[in-house]
Design a protein around this motif. Structure first.
Motif, PDB file in Angstrom:
ATOM      1  N   VAL A 191       0.851  -1.200   0.000  1.00 47.40           N
ATOM      2  CA  VAL A 191       0.000   0.000   0.000  1.00 47.40           C
ATOM      3  C   VAL A 191       0.881   1.242   0.000  1.00 47.40           C
ATOM      4  CG1 VAL A 191      -1.827  -1.195   1.270  1.00 47.40           C
ATOM      5  CG2 VAL A 191      -0.114   0.126   2.540  1.00 47.40           C
ATOM      6  N   LEU A 192       0.255   2.401  -0.176  1.00 51.79           N
ATOM      7  CA  LEU A 192       0.980   3.655   0.010  1.00 51.79           C
ATOM      8  C   LEU A 192       1.287   3.822   1.499  1.00 51.79           C
ATOM      9  CD1 LEU A 192      -0.943   6.084  -2.382  1.00 51.79           C
ATOM     10  CD2 LEU A 192       1.255   4.957  -2.768  1.00 51.79           C
ATOM     11  N   ALA A 193       2.441   4.363   1.788  1.00 56.54           N
ATOM     12  CA  ALA A 193       2.909   4.451   3.179  1.00 56.54           C
ATOM     13  C   ALA A 193       1.913   5.180   4.080  1.00 56.54           C
ATOM     14  CB  ALA A 193       4.268   5.141   3.218  1.00 56.54           C
ATOM     15  N   ASP A 194       1.256   6.203   3.550  1.00 58.62           N
ATOM     16  CA  ASP A 194       0.307   6.974   4.359  1.00 58.62           C
ATOM     17  C   ASP A 194      -0.911   6.151   4.777  1.00 58.62           C
ATOM     18  OD1 ASP A 194       1.909   9.206   4.203  1.00 58.62           O
ATOM     19  OD2 ASP A 194       0.762  10.173   2.604  1.00 58.62           O
ATOM     20  N   TYR A 252      -4.549  -1.022  -2.899  1.00 61.12           N
ATOM     21  CA  TYR A 252      -3.521  -1.981  -2.473  1.00 61.12           C
ATOM     22  C   TYR A 252      -3.213  -2.943  -3.613  1.00 61.12           C
ATOM     23  CZ  TYR A 252      -7.490  -5.206  -1.673  1.00 61.12           C
ATOM     24  OH  TYR A 252      -8.611  -5.986  -1.819  1.00 61.12           O
ATOM     25  N   PHE A 253      -2.044  -3.548  -3.531  1.00 63.28           N
ATOM     26  CA  PHE A 253      -1.587  -4.486  -4.540  1.00 63.28           C
ATOM     27  C   PHE A 253      -1.144  -5.764  -3.824  1.00 63.28           C
ATOM     28  CE2 PHE A 253       1.938  -5.211  -7.963  1.00 63.28           C
ATOM     29  CZ  PHE A 253       1.184  -6.229  -8.534  1.00 63.28           C
ATOM     30  N   PRO A 254      -1.921  -6.855  -3.921  1.00 64.48           N
ATOM     31  CA  PRO A 254      -1.532  -8.107  -3.253  1.00 64.48           C
ATOM     32  C   PRO A 254      -0.302  -8.714  -3.936  1.00 64.48           C
ATOM     33  CG  PRO A 254      -3.881  -8.092  -3.819  1.00 64.48           C
ATOM     34  CD  PRO A 254      -3.240  -6.976  -4.577  1.00 64.48           C
ATOM     35  N   TYR A 276       2.662  -5.327 -15.759  1.00 64.43           N
ATOM     36  CA  TYR A 276       3.064  -5.484 -14.357  1.00 64.43           C
ATOM     37  C   TYR A 276       3.327  -4.151 -13.654  1.00 64.43           C
ATOM     38  CZ  TYR A 276       6.209  -6.856 -10.526  1.00 64.43           C
ATOM     39  OH  TYR A 276       6.822  -7.009  -9.310  1.00 64.43           O
ATOM     40  N   GLU A 277       4.148  -3.293 -14.256  1.00 67.10           N
ATOM     41  CA  GLU A 277       4.525  -2.044 -13.593  1.00 67.10           C
ATOM     42  C   GLU A 277       3.352  -1.098 -13.426  1.00 67.10           C
ATOM     43  OE1 GLU A 277       8.034   1.358 -13.910  1.00 67.10           O
ATOM     44  OE2 GLU A 277       8.297  -0.613 -14.820  1.00 67.10           O
ATOM     45  N   ALA A 278       2.323  -1.266 -14.272  1.00 64.39           N
ATOM     46  CA  ALA A 278       1.143  -0.405 -14.172  1.00 64.39           C
ATOM     47  C   ALA A 278       0.446  -0.548 -12.823  1.00 64.39           C
ATOM     48  CB  ALA A 278       0.160  -0.714 -15.296  1.00 64.39           C
ATOM     49  N   ASN A 279       0.609  -1.698 -12.163  1.00 71.50           N
ATOM     50  CA  ASN A 279       0.038  -1.862 -10.821  1.00 71.50           C
ATOM     51  C   ASN A 279       0.583  -0.812  -9.862  1.00 71.50           C
ATOM     52  OD1 ASN A 279      -1.624  -4.519 -10.680  1.00 71.50           O
ATOM     53  ND2 ASN A 279       0.208  -5.116 -11.821  1.00 71.50           N
ATOM     54  N   PHE A 280       1.866  -0.552  -9.943  1.00 69.03           N
ATOM     55  CA  PHE A 280       2.501   0.426  -9.056  1.00 69.03           C
ATOM     56  C   PHE A 280       2.128   1.857  -9.462  1.00 69.03           C
ATOM     57  CE2 PHE A 280       5.099  -3.386  -9.180  1.00 69.03           C
ATOM     58  CZ  PHE A 280       5.229  -3.681  -7.839  1.00 69.03           C
ATOM     59  N   LYS A 281       2.023   2.085 -10.765  1.00 70.48           N
ATOM     60  CA  LYS A 281       1.609   3.415 -11.240  1.00 70.48           C
ATOM     61  C   LYS A 281       0.206   3.748 -10.755  1.00 70.48           C
ATOM     62  CE  LYS A 281       4.288   3.185 -15.545  1.00 70.48           C
ATOM     63  NZ  LYS A 281       4.214   3.142 -17.036  1.00 70.48           N
ATOM     64  N   MET A 282      -0.714   2.784 -10.894  1.00 70.41           N
ATOM     65  CA  MET A 282      -2.105   3.019 -10.503  1.00 70.41           C
ATOM     66  C   MET A 282      -2.241   3.144  -8.987  1.00 70.41           C
ATOM     67  SD  MET A 282      -3.704   3.331 -13.340  1.00 70.41           S
ATOM     68  CE  MET A 282      -2.162   4.072 -13.925  1.00 70.41           C
ATOM     69  N   LEU A 283      -1.422   2.393  -8.256  1.00 75.21           N
ATOM     70  CA  LEU A 283      -1.419   2.523  -6.796  1.00 75.21           C
ATOM     71  C   LEU A 283      -0.982   3.929  -6.403  1.00 75.21           C
ATOM     72  CD1 LEU A 283      -1.780   1.056  -4.065  1.00 75.21           C
ATOM     73  CD2 LEU A 283       0.627   0.365  -4.221  1.00 75.21           C
ATOM     74  N   GLY A 284       0.067   4.425  -7.052  1.00 74.18           N
ATOM     75  CA  GLY A 284       0.554   5.773  -6.759  1.00 74.18           C
ATOM     76  C   GLY A 284      -0.441   6.857  -7.120  1.00 74.18           C
ATOM     77  N   LYS A 324     -13.011  -5.175   1.669  1.00 78.45           N
ATOM     78  CA  LYS A 324     -13.705  -5.455   0.412  1.00 78.45           C
ATOM     79  C   LYS A 324     -14.244  -4.189  -0.249  1.00 78.45           C
ATOM     80  CE  LYS A 324     -15.090 -10.268   1.112  1.00 78.45           C
ATOM     81  NZ  LYS A 324     -16.221 -11.225   1.102  1.00 78.45           N
ATOM     82  N   GLN A 325     -14.365  -3.122   0.516  1.00 75.30           N
ATOM     83  CA  GLN A 325     -14.862  -1.863  -0.042  1.00 75.30           C
ATOM     84  C   GLN A 325     -13.752  -1.085  -0.737  1.00 75.30           C
ATOM     85  OE1 GLN A 325     -18.197  -1.540   0.106  1.00 75.30           O
ATOM     86  NE2 GLN A 325     -18.034  -3.490   1.206  1.00 75.30           N
ATOM     87  N   LEU A 326     -12.522  -1.477  -0.489  1.00 75.66           N
ATOM     88  CA  LEU A 326     -11.386  -0.824  -1.131  1.00 75.66           C
ATOM     89  C   LEU A 326     -11.032  -1.580  -2.413  1.00 75.66           C
ATOM     90  CD1 LEU A 326      -9.294  -0.059   2.061  1.00 75.66           C
ATOM     91  CD2 LEU A 326     -10.827   1.474   0.802  1.00 75.66           C
ATOM     92  N   ILE A 327     -10.124  -1.022  -3.204  1.00 76.37           N
ATOM     93  CA  ILE A 327      -9.855  -1.549  -4.538  1.00 76.37           C
ATOM     94  C   ILE A 327      -8.449  -2.133  -4.627  1.00 76.37           C
ATOM     95  CG2 ILE A 327      -9.733  -0.987  -7.000  1.00 76.37           C
ATOM     96  CD1 ILE A 327     -11.643   1.340  -6.425  1.00 76.37           C
ATOM     97  N   ALA A 328      -8.382  -3.372  -5.087  1.00 73.30           N
ATOM     98  CA  ALA A 328      -7.095  -4.031  -5.310  1.00 73.30           C
ATOM     99  C   ALA A 328      -6.646  -3.810  -6.747  1.00 73.30           C
ATOM    100  CB  ALA A 328      -7.212  -5.525  -5.036  1.00 73.30           C
ATOM    101  N   CYS A 329      -5.346  -3.577  -6.949  1.00 70.50           N
ATOM    102  CA  CYS A 329      -4.774  -3.570  -8.289  1.00 70.50           C
ATOM    103  C   CYS A 329      -4.342  -4.990  -8.624  1.00 70.50           C
ATOM    104  CB  CYS A 329      -3.567  -2.642  -8.353  1.00 70.50           C
ATOM    105  SG  CYS A 329      -3.901  -1.080  -9.205  1.00 70.50           S
ATOM    106  N   GLN A 330      -4.532  -5.379  -9.879  1.00 70.92           N
ATOM    107  CA  GLN A 330      -4.162  -6.730 -10.280  1.00 70.92           C
ATOM    108  C   GLN A 330      -4.079  -6.807 -11.803  1.00 70.92           C
ATOM    109  OE1 GLN A 330      -3.501 -10.521  -8.160  1.00 70.92           O
ATOM    110  NE2 GLN A 330      -3.266  -8.366  -7.878  1.00 70.92           N
ATOM    111  N   GLY A 331      -3.188  -7.646 -12.285  1.00 69.23           N
ATOM    112  CA  GLY A 331      -3.111  -7.860 -13.721  1.00 69.23           C
ATOM    113  C   GLY A 331      -4.439  -8.382 -14.252  1.00 69.23           C
ATOM    114  N   MET A 332      -4.967  -7.749 -15.278  1.00 64.92           N
ATOM    115  CA  MET A 332      -6.291  -8.089 -15.780  1.00 64.92           C
ATOM    116  C   MET A 332      -6.398  -9.539 -16.229  1.00 64.92           C
ATOM    117  SD  MET A 332      -8.412  -6.034 -18.726  1.00 64.92           S
ATOM    118  CE  MET A 332      -8.239  -4.506 -17.784  1.00 64.92           C
TER     119      MET A 332
END
Length: 262
Positions: free
Chosen positions: A110-113, A170-172, A156-164, A127-135
């Motif tokens: 997750v983001l540090a904050d 979050y990204f499992p 793959y790297e887009a997971n980190f971009k979208m998280l930022g 479950k109300q929050l959104i996970a990033c994942q490869g489609m």
């Protein structure tokens, strides 16, 4: 036994078979090399060590698109992947688990904050929050089927971009992947943190896959892997490898919330 050793053409047997395998992106070289060494050892145990030569090739495709290359002649002969019903239908899965269920244990990046907020969440709140994942990853469908909100990305790297960017929360990541990801991407698209008390657990074996026309190869590799499994060699190789570093104390945390995904 090392099928990657360089030899001159004169030294190679006339009937040498070339097996094309993925080279893998730079951040995954240790992982890719581990699977290729397992493959080489399985071939060696079947008396095929001098019959095959592994040739790494580059494919800058999504996971699903790369797998489709298996059913083409002389493009990609064998690769490794998390299994799914669709993949087992489209390709030949060599059903000997390669990582002893390691990829079925997922921590949250997750983001540090947001770290403290996540560590206070209930599962229903998560479950109300959104996970990033490869489609096209099997994980995407599994999370969705278990009632989690998922934001699908292509690479793959887009997971980190979208998280930022806040497109997901979050990204499992596998417990043996998260430290490597944190080291590489922390500060690139935002400051990251690892959630210390949540883990997703599900059945997610990693298998070798070959194309539908490669049944002979599948039988050879399966036989070698079963020998490695029966002798304990597969477990030994995993324990000795530095390709999958993880904190053995993480699962001992008394505050750990384990989320079993069906």
């Amino acid at each position: 036994m090392n099928l990657f050793s360089s030899t001159t053409v004169a030294q190679e047997p006339a009937n040498l078979k070339e097996l094309k395998v993925i080279r893998g992106v730079s951040s995954q070289q240790r992982t890719t090399h581990y699977f290729h060494q397992i493959l080489a050892e399985a071939l060696y145990l079947e008396g095929q060590g001098s019959a095959y030569k592994l040739t790494p090739v580059d494919f800058e495709f999504s996971q699903n698109r790369t797998l489709k290359l298996l059913n083409l002649d002389n493009v990609l002969d064998i690769t490794y992947s998390m299994t799914s019903p669709a993949r087992e239908k489209d390709f030949i899965a060599i059903k000997v688990p390669l990582l002893n269920g390691l990829y079925g244990k997922r921590r949250l990046l997750v983001l540090a904050d947001n770290k403290l907020k996540f560590e206070q969440l209930s599962i229903s709140q998560l479950k109300q929050l959104i996970a990033c994942q490869g489609m096209h990853w099997p994980d995407y469908n599994r999370l969705d089927a278990n009632g989690f909100s998922v934001y699908g990305v292509i690479d793959y790297e887009a997971n980190f971009k979208m998280l930022g960017k806040g497109r997901c929360d979050y990204f499992p990541r596998g417990i043996a992947e998260i430290d490597l990801d944190f080291k590489k991407y922390n500060g690139v698209y935002g400051d990251l943190a690892k959630v210390d008390n949540i883990m997703f657990v599900y059945h997610a074996p990693i298998y070798f896959f070959v194309g539908q026309h490669q049944k002979k190869l599948a039988n050879i590799v399966e036989s070698g892997l079963l020998q490695m499994q029966d002798s304990g060699r597969l477990d030994q190789a995993l324990e000795q490898s530095n390709a999958f570093p993880f904190d053995p104390n993480f699962e001992k945390n008394v505050r750990l919330k384990i989320v079993h995904l069906q």
